[in-house]
Design a protein around this motif. Structure first.
Motif, PDB file in Angstrom:
ATOM      1  N   ILE A  21       0.841  -1.202   0.000  1.00 22.81           N
ATOM      2  CA  ILE A  21       0.000   0.000   0.000  1.00 22.81           C
ATOM      3  C   ILE A  21       0.877   1.253   0.000  1.00 22.81           C
ATOM      4  O   ILE A  21       0.625   2.215  -0.736  1.00 22.81           O
ATOM      5  CB  ILE A  21      -0.939  -0.006   1.215  1.00 22.81           C
ATOM      6  CG1 ILE A  21      -1.913  -1.193   1.117  1.00 22.81           C
ATOM      7  CG2 ILE A  21      -1.725   1.302   1.305  1.00 22.81           C
ATOM      8  CD1 ILE A  21      -2.730  -1.416   2.370  1.00 22.81           C
ATOM      9  N   GLY A  22       1.928   1.235   0.837  1.00 22.08           N
ATOM     10  CA  GLY A  22       2.819   2.389   0.889  1.00 22.08           C
ATOM     11  C   GLY A  22       3.555   2.619  -0.417  1.00 22.08           C
ATOM     12  O   GLY A  22       3.696   3.763  -0.879  1.00 22.08           O
ATOM     13  N   ILE A  23       4.019   1.543  -1.056  1.00 21.87           N
ATOM     14  CA  ILE A  23       4.714   1.654  -2.333  1.00 21.87           C
ATOM     15  C   ILE A  23       3.767   2.180  -3.406  1.00 21.87           C
ATOM     16  O   ILE A  23       4.161   2.956  -4.285  1.00 21.87           O
ATOM     17  CB  ILE A  23       5.291   0.291  -2.748  1.00 21.87           C
ATOM     18  CG1 ILE A  23       6.485  -0.089  -1.853  1.00 21.87           C
ATOM     19  CG2 ILE A  23       5.708   0.276  -4.212  1.00 21.87           C
ATOM     20  CD1 ILE A  23       7.704   0.773  -2.035  1.00 21.87           C
ATOM     21  N   GLY A  24       2.497   1.772  -3.350  1.00 25.53           N
ATOM     22  CA  GLY A  24       1.517   2.286  -4.302  1.00 25.53           C
ATOM     23  C   GLY A  24       1.369   3.788  -4.198  1.00 25.53           C
ATOM     24  O   GLY A  24       1.285   4.489  -5.215  1.00 25.53           O
ATOM     25  N   LYS A  25       1.325   4.297  -2.989  1.00 29.14           N
ATOM     26  CA  LYS A  25       1.255   5.745  -2.792  1.00 29.14           C
ATOM     27  C   LYS A  25       2.513   6.422  -3.323  1.00 29.14           C
ATOM     28  O   LYS A  25       2.446   7.483  -3.954  1.00 29.14           O
ATOM     29  CB  LYS A  25       1.070   6.070  -1.310  1.00 29.14           C
ATOM     30  CG  LYS A  25       0.958   7.560  -1.005  1.00 29.14           C
ATOM     31  CD  LYS A  25       0.680   7.791   0.464  1.00 29.14           C
ATOM     32  CE  LYS A  25       0.693   9.294   0.793  1.00 29.14           C
ATOM     33  NZ  LYS A  25      -0.349  10.030   0.044  1.00 29.14           N
ATOM     34  N   ALA A  26       3.665   5.789  -3.089  1.00 28.79           N
ATOM     35  CA  ALA A  26       4.923   6.360  -3.569  1.00 28.79           C
ATOM     36  C   ALA A  26       4.973   6.418  -5.092  1.00 28.79           C
ATOM     37  O   ALA A  26       5.481   7.389  -5.669  1.00 28.79           O
ATOM     38  CB  ALA A  26       6.101   5.552  -3.037  1.00 28.79           C
ATOM     39  N   SER A  27       4.444   5.399  -5.763  1.00 28.25           N
ATOM     40  CA  SER A  27       4.482   5.390  -7.229  1.00 28.25           C
ATOM     41  C   SER A  27       3.641   6.520  -7.801  1.00 28.25           C
ATOM     42  O   SER A  27       4.016   7.137  -8.812  1.00 28.25           O
ATOM     43  CB  SER A  27       4.001   4.035  -7.765  1.00 28.25           C
ATOM     44  OG  SER A  27       2.631   3.827  -7.490  1.00 28.25           O
ATOM     45  N   THR A  28       2.505   6.821  -7.163  1.00 25.03           N
ATOM     46  CA  THR A  28       1.665   7.937  -7.614  1.00 25.03           C
ATOM     47  C   THR A  28       2.399   9.264  -7.461  1.00 25.03           C
ATOM     48  O   THR A  28       2.415  10.103  -8.373  1.00 25.03           O
ATOM     49  CB  THR A  28       0.348   7.971  -6.818  1.00 25.03           C
ATOM     50  OG1 THR A  28      -0.352   6.740  -7.007  1.00 25.03           O
ATOM     51  CG2 THR A  28      -0.530   9.124  -7.263  1.00 25.03           C
ATOM     52  N   ALA A  29       3.027   9.460  -6.303  1.00 24.85           N
ATOM     53  CA  ALA A  29       3.764  10.697  -6.055  1.00 24.85           C
ATOM     54  C   ALA A  29       4.957  10.827  -7.001  1.00 24.85           C
ATOM     55  O   ALA A  29       5.250  11.917  -7.516  1.00 24.85           O
ATOM     56  CB  ALA A  29       4.227  10.732  -4.605  1.00 24.85           C
ATOM     57  N   LEU A  30       5.646   9.713  -7.254  1.00 25.14           N
ATOM     58  CA  LEU A  30       6.808   9.733  -8.137  1.00 25.14           C
ATOM     59  C   LEU A  30       6.383  10.019  -9.575  1.00 25.14           C
ATOM     60  O   LEU A  30       7.074  10.729 -10.312  1.00 25.14           O
ATOM     61  CB  LEU A  30       7.539   8.396  -8.045  1.00 25.14           C
ATOM     62  CG  LEU A  30       9.002   8.345  -8.473  1.00 25.14           C
ATOM     63  CD1 LEU A  30       9.828   9.359  -7.707  1.00 25.14           C
ATOM     64  CD2 LEU A  30       9.557   6.941  -8.283  1.00 25.14           C
TER      65      LEU A  30
END
Length: 226
Positions: A21-30
């Motif tokens: 879940i955290g990595i998913g949020k990071a991919s959106t921000a990136l």
């Protein structure tokens, strides 16, 4: 008992899901930062002895390596590190720079851009995980290191000591446990350029943090199965 034996299978599964879940949020921000579609793979998770981290990174990622680190407080006490191959990081740096930046100016800005990229991935991931667990997490300013894995880990851990000297992670071997999230980053960058970057997110946690984190993770699991 090794650090890998400190978490049960259920706890590892829960941690992998939280990391996903955290990595998913990071991919959106990136993706917003790079101006393209970014996907980060579902992470696999290992809990390992800090003494084994350098060998695992050297085996998994082609050198030379770049590490972006941040000091951690709150739920995760210690330091966090995003490690990627130098060759894989360069296309991401070019994509993150504004189009009006001359090519000859890019090398001087590389560390600044890498620090911001690492900050986005680490902060987005850890903030989401901490939020889901209901606990605060504090992060320091990002620092960029280059070299073999052992040198990056050693320099990272030493650099993350706060001014009051209270942190117990001054060397990688001082940590009580290391959490490795294995991720692959695929970016469809502007202009049709695409790149695949293998990476690792490493958390070097001190003894008190490991115990507190495991207790928090146990409460999260109880809430989920209730």
């Amino acid at each position: 008992m090794s650090a890998a034996a400190t978490l049960s299978d259920l706890e590892r599964d829960a941690l992998a899901e939280l990391g996903n879940i955290g990595i998913g949020k990071a991919s959106t921000a990136l993706g917003r930062m790079l101006g393209g579609l970014v996907t980060l793979s579902v992470p696999s998770v290992e809990i390992v002895s800090p003494a084994d981290v350098a060998d695992l990174l050297d085996q998994a990622l082609p050198p030379p390596l770049v590490g972006i680190s941040e000091r951690l407080g709150g739920l995760f006490a210690g330091c966090a590190l995003l490690v990627v191959p130098q060759d894989g990081s360069l296309p991401l740096v070019r994509a993150a720079l504004p189009p009006d930046i001359p090519a000859e100016d890019a090398p001087a800005l590389e560390d600044e851009v890498l620090a911001e990229l690492g900050n986005v991935v680490l902060n987005s991931t850890l903030a989401m995980v901490a939020n889901l667990l209901g606990e605060p997490v504090d992060t320091g300013l990002p620092l960029v290191f280059r070299g073999p894995a052992a040198a990056i880990l050693r320099t990272c851990a030493a650099a993350q000591l706060p001014a009051d000297g209270t942190a117990s992670v001054g060397k990688p071997e001082d940590a009580a446990a290391a959490v490795l999230f294995h991720v692959a980053l695929r970016a469809a960058l502007p202009g049709g350029e695409g790149t695949m970057v293998g990476g690792r997110v490493v958390l070097l946690l001190d003894a008190g943090s490991v115990q507190a984190f495991q207790a928090t993770l146990g409460r999260f699991i109880t809430r989920m199965v209730a």
